[in-house]
Design a protein around this motif. Structure first.
Motif, PDB file in Angstrom:
ATOM      1  N   ALA B 246       0.922  -1.243  -0.075  1.00 35.97           N
ATOM      2  CA  ALA B 246      -0.069  -0.112   0.034  1.00 35.97           C
ATOM      3  C   ALA B 246       1.429   1.113   0.125  1.00 35.97           C
ATOM      4  CB  ALA B 246      -0.738  -0.380   1.041  1.00 35.97           C
ATOM      5  N   MET B 266      -5.949  13.992 -10.666  1.00 31.98           N
ATOM      6  CA  MET B 266      -5.869  12.397 -10.727  1.00 31.98           C
ATOM      7  C   MET B 266      -5.091  12.495  -8.921  1.00 31.98           C
ATOM      8  SD  MET B 266      -3.844   9.870 -10.068  1.00 31.98           S
ATOM      9  CE  MET B 266      -2.061  10.267 -10.906  1.00 31.98           C
ATOM     10  N   ILE B 269      -7.256  13.322  -6.135  1.00 32.08           N
ATOM     11  CA  ILE B 269      -8.726  12.780  -5.623  1.00 32.08           C
ATOM     12  C   ILE B 269      -8.050  11.177  -5.173  1.00 32.08           C
ATOM     13  CG2 ILE B 269     -10.604  11.674  -6.454  1.00 32.08           C
ATOM     14  CD1 ILE B 269     -10.893  13.687  -8.878  1.00 32.08           C
ATOM     15  N   ALA B 270      -7.752  10.441  -6.484  1.00 30.03           N
ATOM     16  CA  ALA B 270      -6.750   9.532  -5.416  1.00 30.03           C
ATOM     17  C   ALA B 270      -6.045   9.324  -4.106  1.00 30.03           C
ATOM     18  CB  ALA B 270      -6.094   8.627  -6.659  1.00 30.03           C
ATOM     19  N   LEU B 273      -8.189   8.604  -0.746  1.00 34.04           N
ATOM     20  CA  LEU B 273      -8.615   7.030  -1.079  1.00 34.04           C
ATOM     21  C   LEU B 273      -7.079   6.154  -0.810  1.00 34.04           C
ATOM     22  CD1 LEU B 273     -11.331   6.113  -1.818  1.00 34.04           C
ATOM     23  CD2 LEU B 273     -10.491   5.669  -3.597  1.00 34.04           C
ATOM     24  N   LEU B 274      -6.695   6.153  -1.379  1.00 36.08           N
ATOM     25  CA  LEU B 274      -5.602   5.313  -1.162  1.00 36.08           C
ATOM     26  C   LEU B 274      -5.148   5.272   0.417  1.00 36.08           C
ATOM     27  CD1 LEU B 274      -3.724   5.660  -3.795  1.00 36.08           C
ATOM     28  CD2 LEU B 274      -4.279   3.856  -2.975  1.00 36.08           C
ATOM     29  N   ILE B 277      -7.253   3.645   2.507  1.00 36.08           N
ATOM     30  CA  ILE B 277      -7.792   2.383   2.422  1.00 36.08           C
ATOM     31  C   ILE B 277      -5.750   2.106   3.061  1.00 36.08           C
ATOM     32  CG2 ILE B 277      -6.812  -0.064   0.835  1.00 36.08           C
ATOM     33  CD1 ILE B 277      -7.957   1.304  -1.321  1.00 36.08           C
ATOM     34  N   ARG B 280      -6.785   1.390   6.619  1.00 34.92           N
ATOM     35  CA  ARG B 280      -7.844  -0.238   7.300  1.00 34.92           C
ATOM     36  C   ARG B 280      -6.799  -1.385   7.328  1.00 34.92           C
ATOM     37  NH1 ARG B 280     -12.754  -0.094   3.515  1.00 34.92           N
ATOM     38  NH2 ARG B 280     -10.915   1.306   1.839  1.00 34.92           N
TER      39      ARG B 280
END
Lengths: 341, 341
Positions: B246, B266, B269-270, B273-274, B277, B280
């Motif tokens: 990750a 990009m 936004i990305a 989100l990454l 993750i 998590r």
């Protein structure tokens, strides 16, 4: 360049000839020193060679094989009941010295078993290992082994894996004194199971190896080491769980990309990048994993490989054959063992 | 709701009181049934409680502790030389029945050792396990254990882990008959090491457990199972290598984001989100990992946790205390063992 002969298991993999043959044709067209022995059903292979020039055609011979090792077949069955399989033939050609290396996209368990049984391990090597390169930050590469050839590893086997990995990092990646590390659950001396702790001691006694101690799972993807050594159970889980996470990330980005024009644009740029990372983490999909420690060269392409991936696996086999990887491993193991006397 | 008392190791973690105290204050303000025993240096703790109302202040007591277990300290040293550490005190309060659960962001090895030594395992449980929830596609959750409490696991221990994981999936996630799987290097019966194969047989004999067989590393992040069982060595490596991947993905996206205005958009936004993750996958950073199989509740927050993460770990401890996780595990283990007689 001097002649190189590679035996290809044309029938292996999820797709067989439709994937393996185009890769073989491409390779024969691009590398004039290359000769192939295509192992498989002659009636399937011969018609596909018509597009080649006479010179190219002359560098190919077909070893007709009646049998195919199925993808779900047990290694035991492949060994006992498939004596004339294309996979077995390719390995036998290496054993007989007719081919310099072989490539198969077939059933991994069967390939490991047949290669171990037919080729045998090099002197000083107890067990072969499956090795591949993992991507890291800063576009460095790490050799990770074992990826699943051998789930039970003694300290001695782990040590031998480190020696073999060191040879590959030096010979394939051109790294001087590659940094070899043992995968563990912490960097402190007290961490780890008995085999890992004992292997740590063996490495510390080997001045020939540039051993740097323990690394943890996340170090596989950093440039803290050039070779990361672990048993086949842990190595396989590390590889597969990383693949699983990459798939999760791609999936989540795709889901989020539908929200609006900006997220769709984001996905257009981010997804190809993520897929390229995924392909690099799934290395046998890309350039093959090698089975090392044997008296011959065996390169494993992914069962689900594309023609491009199978082509890269052929290039990998050519590279290892030119270097003479088994000979280099044999010499290094000898040096290390002599050092310990 | 009925009164809940949680003992907090205020001194634990990379940052100690500046991280743990704000989390404690937030929790006490938001949960009127909550009582805290704050273990640590009174001179550091007391001044920070002044912002509370009298009612809130009355739900807090301070257990002054002279010593702190350092992050790099060996478990042996923590056990032998830190008899009045804040970590030990928090665990002792659970053992004495004064607290319903404890939370620490301190040194994992020391916490495991102290908790095992002081609380002891439940009847029928040989070893505690570190368990946490992993994210999966479709926003399902999988309980993964052991994450590193116990690197050498017999088949019996793996089986007990499956029973314990099943209880957590049922009680915490509300899943009826959670699907329990063993982590292996392949799904075929012949794969795996001796412990895993033997554990497979134990699970197949236990009708009380909804055992679904083997899964591979990438299945940790799919919804093929609700509980994935493995030894602490493999589990830790799977967790850390996924974290490493990750980080690699985030790093690569960041590098590519500098190319032009579209790639910068990009990344905007990305990347968040990454990172979500990543957080998590690094679950103890988020809501804590639990040490289960003991006669009391111990929740481990990440050493480098933020106040938010420590707050979530407190919520996790409250949830387990309300459910009475140790009692539930004890009952399930008894049922499974009786079934085998």
């Amino acid at each position: 360049m001097s002649k190189l002969t590679i035996a290809l298991d044309i029938m292996g993999g999820d797709h067989g000839p439709p994937v393996t043959l185009p890769a073989a044709l491409k390779a024969i067209q691009q590398h004039s020193e290359l000769h192939f022995i295509l192992c498989g059903k002659e009636t399937l292979i011969a018609p596909c060679l018509q597009s080649l020039t006479t010179e190219q055609r002359e560098r190919i011979s077909i070893a007709h094989c009646e049998q195919v090792v199925e993808m779900g077949e047990s290694p035991r069955s492949a060994l006992r009941t498939k004596k004339s399989s294309s996979m077995r033939k390719a390995i036998e050609l290496v054993d007989e010295g007719v081919a310099d290396a072989c490539v198969s996209a077939g059933n991994t368990g069967a390939l490991l078993t047949l290669a171990f049984y037919i080729l045998k391990t090099l002197p000083g090597v107890d067990r072969p290992a499956l090795i591949s390169m993992m991507p890291t930050v800063d576009h460095h590469k790490v050799f990770l082994l074992d990826l699943g050839a051998n789930v039970n590893c003694t300290a001695e086997i782990l040590f031998q894996y480190g020696v073999m990995g060191s040879v590959l990092a030096e010979q394939i990646s051109g790294i001087q004194r590659p940094r070899v590390a043992l995968l563990n659950v912490g960097e402190e001396d007290i961490k780890g199971n008995a085999q890992v702790k004992h292997a740590d001691q063996l490495f510390r006694q080997a001045a020939e190896i540039n051993y740097i101690g323990y690394v943890e799972g996340d170090d596989i993807f950093t440039d803290n080491a050039d070779v990361v050594v672990t048993d086949g159970f842990t190595g396989n889980v590390a590889l597969k769980s990383s693949e699983g996470l990459a798939k999760l990330v791609i999936n989540e980005l795709r889901q989020h990309s539908q929200a609006n024009i900006f997220t769709r644009l984001m996905a257009k740029i981010a997804l190809p990048l993520l897929k390229s990372i995924y392909n690099r983490v799934n290395p046998d999909q890309y350039n093959g994993a090698s089975l090392i420690g044997l008296r011959g060269i065996v390169v494993k392409s992914h069962g689900n490989a594309s023609s491009d991936a199978f082509y890269y696996a052929i290039l990998e086999a050519m590279k290892e054959a030119r270097i003479g990887v088994p000979e280099k491993i044999k010499n290094k193991i000898e040096t290390v063992l002599l050092e310990q006397l």
